[in-house]
Design a protein around this motif. Structure first.
Motif, short mmCIF file in Angstrom:
data_model
loop_
_atom_site.label_atom_id
_atom_site.label_comp_id
_atom_site.label_asym_id
_atom_site.label_seq_id
_atom_site.Cartn_x
_atom_site.Cartn_y
_atom_site.Cartn_z
N TYR A 302 0.83 -1.21 0.00
CA TYR A 302 0.00 0.00 0.00
C TYR A 302 0.86 1.26 0.00
N ARG A 303 2.05 1.17 0.55
CA ARG A 303 2.97 2.31 0.58
C ARG A 303 4.31 1.82 1.13
N GLU A 304 5.41 2.39 0.63
CA GLU A 304 6.74 2.01 1.10
C GLU A 304 7.62 3.26 1.17
N GLY A 305 8.78 3.09 1.82
CA GLY A 305 9.80 4.13 1.75
C GLY A 305 10.56 3.96 0.45
N PHE A 306 11.27 2.85 0.34
CA PHE A 306 11.95 2.44 -0.89
C PHE A 306 12.26 0.97 -0.66
N PRO A 307 11.37 0.08 -1.09
CA PRO A 307 11.38 -1.31 -0.60
C PRO A 307 12.61 -2.11 -0.97
N LYS A 308 13.26 -2.66 0.05
CA LYS A 308 14.44 -3.49 -0.18
C LYS A 308 14.06 -4.74 -0.98
N THR A 309 12.83 -5.19 -0.83
CA THR A 309 12.36 -6.33 -1.62
C THR A 309 12.59 -6.09 -3.11
N LEU A 310 12.26 -4.90 -3.58
CA LEU A 310 12.40 -4.60 -5.01
C LEU A 310 13.85 -4.32 -5.39
N ILE A 311 14.63 -3.75 -4.47
CA ILE A 311 16.06 -3.55 -4.74
C ILE A 311 16.75 -4.91 -4.89
#
Length: 398
Positions: A302-311
């Motif tokens: 729903y909202r993230e800071g800057f997701p490590k999952t995607l990095i």
């Protein structure tokens, strides 16, 4: 006499500042020791390598503390309930933060996440210590509507934030522009603001391995199992794609978080596994192997800071499907390294995943582009250097 006393106080303050700068000591305030080890340990090793004396104040977690110490830092026990709202408990955490800062007398404080920033910010104000607050997502209180109890908490946080941190020797690091608006919400007109896109990734540890062979497409959601991560939409999307007859497996990779009010309940997780809609893999420190076993990474948050999952997914060379919301959309290049879909929409999520299930060549090409994007933007060494530059800037400014 009054003037002489004032001069002595100023001289004493100047001597203390000179002593602190020569000491070059950093005190981290952290609410979750394992999270710190998995996301921010590079800041400890980087600071130590550059001559800083480092202390990490966090709750006791033996394995994480051992790792922190092995990387050259000291540890101070600091209890904080990340999901708690008890006035007594928060007062104890604040007093303990005050005690730790006064005992260690750091040159600079780096507090990670909003609750830690609040406690360390108020305590450091009275002890006249510069602070950098790292906001890695605005969290539960700032997600969704601002009514009811959540609205009361949001207003209270803004007031305490303004009281403790609206000063020249306070700075913030945000991971995306939307979250940086917090300084407006809290009226922080005297602080310095920096942007760093994510925590970075060790490109030598997470490498691009060949995609799994076989007809079935393997989709995974690697994250804490929270409603706000889009877990329920992911489950429903998996059901939709099973009904369409797609040859795919759907994995949940991670654990529930009992301290978070939006956490998936273990009984729900058991029911989904029994239904056969998903497979569950508990949290693993070997995220590189977990990602290598996937074709697609899904994060319908729903909202993230800057997701490590995607990095991490980008470093592993895996295409991503994620929500068109702050943080998530910042971490991918739409239609190049992954696909965006509306948040809280299971049908749209299913359609986006289905596009990659039906086109394996597109899935692989997006993964190759994602790895290149990670190499250009998410390198851990680059992120560490930027933090060290900020530390030095703030120390010199003070």
């Amino acid at each position: 006499m009054a003037a002489t006393g004032s001069l002595r106080r100023k001289n004493h303050k100047g001597q203390r500042r000179a002593m602190q700068v020569s000491d070059k000591s950093i005190l981290f305030f952290v609410g979750d020791a394992p999270f710190f080890v998995s996301h921010r340990l590079n800041l400890v090793s980087g600071a130590v390598a550059h001559g800083y004396r480092v202390t990490v104040a966090c709750p006791n977690h033996p394995a994480a503390i051992e790792t922190i110490r092995a990387n050259g830092a000291d540890w101070a026990e600091w209890q904080v309930n990340r999901g708690g709202t008890s006035i007594f408990g928060e007062a104890v955490s604040l007093l303990r933060a005050f005690y730790i800062i006064r005992r260690i007398r750091p040159t600079l404080i780096h507090a990670i996440a909003i609750k830690c920033i609040l406690h360390a910010g108020i305590a450091s104000k009275f002890l006249d210590v510069p602070i950098v607050g790292a906001v890695s997502g605005l969290g539960y209180v700032y997600t969704g509507s601002g009514g009811g109890v959540k609205g009361v908490l949001r207003r209270a946080i803004n007031k305490f934030m303004n009281f403790g941190l609206n000063r020249r020797n306070a700075s913030f690091i945000f991971q995306n522009g939307d979250d940086a608006r917090m300084v407006e919400y809290a009226g922080l007109d005297r602080v310095s603001v920096y942007r760093i896109g994510g925590s970075g990734v060790d490109l030598g540890k997470i490498t691009m391995r060949p995609h799994p062979t076989g007809a079935a497409t393997i989709v995974g959601l690697p994250a804490r199992l929270l409603r706000d991560k889009g877990v329920y939409e992911y489950i429903e999307a998996a059901r939709i794609l099973h009904r369409r007859g797609r040859d795919a497996r759907f994995l949940l990779i991670g654990d529930p978080d009992r301290t978070n009010p939006t956490s998936v309940k273990p009984i729900e997780l058991d029911a989904w596994v029994a239904e056969g809609v998903v497979e569950w893999i508990p949290y693993t420190a070997d995220i590189a192997s977990a990602l290598a076993a996937l074709h697609v990474v899904a994060l319908p948050s729903y909202r993230e800071g800057f997701p490590k999952t995607l990095i991490d997914a980008a470093a592993a060379g895996r295409a991503s499907v994620t929500s068109d919301v702050p943080g998530c959309r910042d971490a991918i290049i739409e239609d190049v390294t992954g696909l965006l879909c509306p948040a809280k929409n299971s049908d749209a999520l299913a359609d986006a995943i289905d596009q990659l299930i039906r086109d394996r060549a597109l899935c692989i090409s997006m993964g190759i582009a994602a790895r290149a994007h990670a190499e250009n933007n998410f390198d851990l060494d680059r992120v560490t250097r930027r933090h060290l530059e900020i530390y030095q800037e703030r120390i010199k400014a003070y």
